[in-house]
Design a protein around this motif. Structure first.
Motif, PDB file in Angstrom:
ATOM      1  N   MET A 124      37.493  46.053  32.915  1.00 46.13           N
ATOM      2  CA  MET A 124      38.253  44.835  33.247  1.00 46.13           C
ATOM      3  C   MET A 124      39.341  44.634  32.194  1.00 46.13           C
ATOM      4  O   MET A 124      39.098  44.820  31.008  1.00 46.13           O
ATOM      5  N   GLU A 184      42.022  42.879  29.752  1.00 47.83           N
ATOM      6  CA  GLU A 184      42.037  41.660  28.949  1.00 47.83           C
ATOM      7  C   GLU A 184      42.943  40.620  29.600  1.00 47.83           C
ATOM      8  O   GLU A 184      42.763  39.415  29.451  1.00 47.83           O
ATOM      9  N   GLU A 224      42.894  39.604  32.310  1.00 41.60           N
ATOM     10  CA  GLU A 224      42.223  38.791  33.324  1.00 41.60           C
ATOM     11  C   GLU A 224      41.207  37.827  32.715  1.00 41.60           C
ATOM     12  O   GLU A 224      40.263  37.413  33.376  1.00 41.60           O
ATOM     13  N   ASN A 225      41.425  37.478  31.449  1.00 39.88           N
ATOM     14  CA  ASN A 225      40.574  36.449  30.842  1.00 39.88           C
ATOM     15  C   ASN A 225      40.732  35.146  31.613  1.00 39.88           C
ATOM     16  O   ASN A 225      41.790  34.872  32.154  1.00 39.88           O
ATOM     17  N   ARG A 231      35.848  35.761  28.553  1.00 39.54           N
ATOM     18  CA  ARG A 231      36.496  37.077  28.469  1.00 39.54           C
ATOM     19  C   ARG A 231      36.328  37.839  29.771  1.00 39.54           C
ATOM     20  O   ARG A 231      35.297  37.721  30.441  1.00 39.54           O
ATOM     21  N   ALA A 232      37.327  38.624  30.112  1.00 36.15           N
ATOM     22  CA  ALA A 232      37.231  39.472  31.296  1.00 36.15           C
ATOM     23  C   ALA A 232      36.000  40.350  31.168  1.00 36.15           C
ATOM     24  O   ALA A 232      35.759  40.945  30.116  1.00 36.15           O
ATOM     25  N   ILE A 276      43.905  32.403  35.022  1.00 31.54           N
ATOM     26  CA  ILE A 276      43.301  33.740  35.014  1.00 31.54           C
ATOM     27  C   ILE A 276      44.419  34.706  34.645  1.00 31.54           C
ATOM     28  O   ILE A 276      45.467  34.719  35.294  1.00 31.54           O
ATOM     29  N   GLY A 277      44.189  35.452  33.566  1.00 33.87           N
ATOM     30  CA  GLY A 277      45.234  36.360  33.092  1.00 33.87           C
ATOM     31  C   GLY A 277      46.517  35.609  32.800  1.00 33.87           C
ATOM     32  O   GLY A 277      47.617  36.108  33.048  1.00 33.87           O
ATOM     33  N   ALA A 299      38.798  39.694  40.088  1.00 36.19           N
ATOM     34  CA  ALA A 299      38.606  39.694  38.639  1.00 36.19           C
ATOM     35  C   ALA A 299      37.403  38.823  38.290  1.00 36.19           C
ATOM     36  O   ALA A 299      36.679  39.098  37.339  1.00 36.19           O
ATOM     37  N   VAL A 300      37.208  37.773  39.078  1.00 35.26           N
ATOM     38  CA  VAL A 300      36.133  36.812  38.800  1.00 35.26           C
ATOM     39  C   VAL A 300      35.291  36.620  40.054  1.00 35.26           C
ATOM     40  O   VAL A 300      35.827  36.435  41.146  1.00 35.26           O
ATOM     41  N   THR A 332      33.128  43.069  36.862  1.00 30.39           N
ATOM     42  CA  THR A 332      33.713  41.800  37.296  1.00 30.39           C
ATOM     43  C   THR A 332      33.252  40.694  36.343  1.00 30.39           C
ATOM     44  O   THR A 332      32.110  40.722  35.885  1.00 30.39           O
ATOM     45  N   THR A 333      34.099  39.743  36.067  1.00 33.96           N
ATOM     46  CA  THR A 333      33.659  38.570  35.305  1.00 33.96           C
ATOM     47  C   THR A 333      32.752  37.754  36.225  1.00 33.96           C
ATOM     48  O   THR A 333      33.138  37.420  37.337  1.00 33.96           O
TER      49      THR A 333
END
Ligand SMILES: Nc1ncnc2c1ncn2[C@@H]1O[C@H](COP(=O)(O)OP(=O)(O)OP(=O)(O)O)[C@@H](O)[C@H]1O
Ligand SMILES: [Mg+2]
Length: 259
Positions: free
Chosen positions: A1, A3, A5-6, A34-35, A69-70, A156-157, A188-189
């Motif tokens: 993943m 970064e 996409e934190n 964190r992602a 997100i990101g 991402a989440v 995936t987060t």
């Protein structure tokens, strides 16, 4: 993943208006995830967990603050965020594979679509049930279909709002193992809302305990235990105790009797 996409929840507040009365449901929620992290949110019924999840998913707007997100502000639902609810919410007239394919956002050739669906059916262990209708599946299987559907766009989440709440204890444990495998594979987060403390400890890197009226993050508990986690290990039991202590703070209940 990546970064990039934190997930950042910055000073988020939510006020609901019912007729002339306004309720501050969430106050100053500030979280950085964190992602690729697996986090859980626990807290009493009505403290605002689902409201927070709906805002992260872009289904609801914060009254104040922002969610990114990101680095990009979440304004509306998007393919970057998947959501699974307590009940599976499938189309009863569509087969398992069609329910899963329904979520595909990208325009793909039929062959690629088929391959993607097959991969996700395998991921949730529903091979041989491609042509089944939701009504022909158990609750746990239906929930696996909704997890596959939520993952199909590689979000991402992934938000899981009490996804296993309606399942029996043994099925829950199977589902928890399944979600862990998916997380390890997909990175995936994961944001899990649960009332099951052991589930939160078994799965998460961090657990956020929420307080109520208005909803806030009361405590962050880090779970620095190697996976797979033994549910009766010394460290596991100590974390369980710490969370219950947080819940029963200022209450008359003698938690020692219950743990
Ligand atoms: N659309 C809405 N309009 C007005 N009030 C709402 C709305 N959605 C939620 N609320 C209120 O916000 C509060 C928090 O609700 P929410 O569903 O987020 O709680 P929760 O922590 O998910 O509870 P549970 O554990 O029971 O699912 C409740 O008091 C609820 O009545
Ligand atoms: Mg809820």
């Amino acid at each position: 993943m990546k970064e990039s996409e934190n997930l950042e929840i910055e000073h988020v507040k939510k006020i609901f208006q019912i007729k002339d009365v306004s309720f501050e449901v969430l106050t100053d929620i500030d979280l950085k995830i964190r992602a690729g992290e697996f986090i859980s949110i626990v807290g009493a019924s009505g403290c605002g967990k689902s409201t927070l999840a709906r805002m992260i998913a872009g289904l609801e707007k914060p009254t104040d603050g922002e969610i990114k997100i990101g680095g990009k502000r979440v304004e509306k639902p998007s393919v970057h965020i998947g959501m699974v609810f307590q009940e599976a919410r499938l189309f009863p007239w569509l087969t398992v594979e069609k329910n899963i394919a329904f979520g595909i956002h990208e325009k793909l050739p039929a062959e690629e679509k088929k391959k993607l669906v097959a991969e996700h059916i395998k991921m949730v262990g529903l091979e041989n049930f491609e042509k089944a209708l939701p009504g022909q599946l158990s609750g746990g299987m239906q929930q696996r279909v909704s997890i596959a559907r939520a993952l199909i766009n590689h979000p991402a989440v992934l938000l899981l709002d009490e996804p296993f709440g309606a399942l029996d204890a043994l099925t829950r444990i199977h589902m928890q193992n399944g979600i862990l495998k998916i997380w390890e594979q997909e990175k995936t987060t994961m944001i899990l809302i649960t009332h099951d403390i052991d589930e939160a400890i078994f799965l998460s890197d961090r657990i956020f305990v929420m307080g109520k009226n208005p909803g806030e993050i009361k405590k962050e508990i880090r779970v620095d235990l190697a996976r797979p986690r033994g549910r009766n290990s010394y460290d596991f039991v100590n974390i369980r105790r710490a969370i219950y202590q947080e819940f029963f703070e200022n209450s008359e209940v003698e938690i020692e009797y219950y743990l």
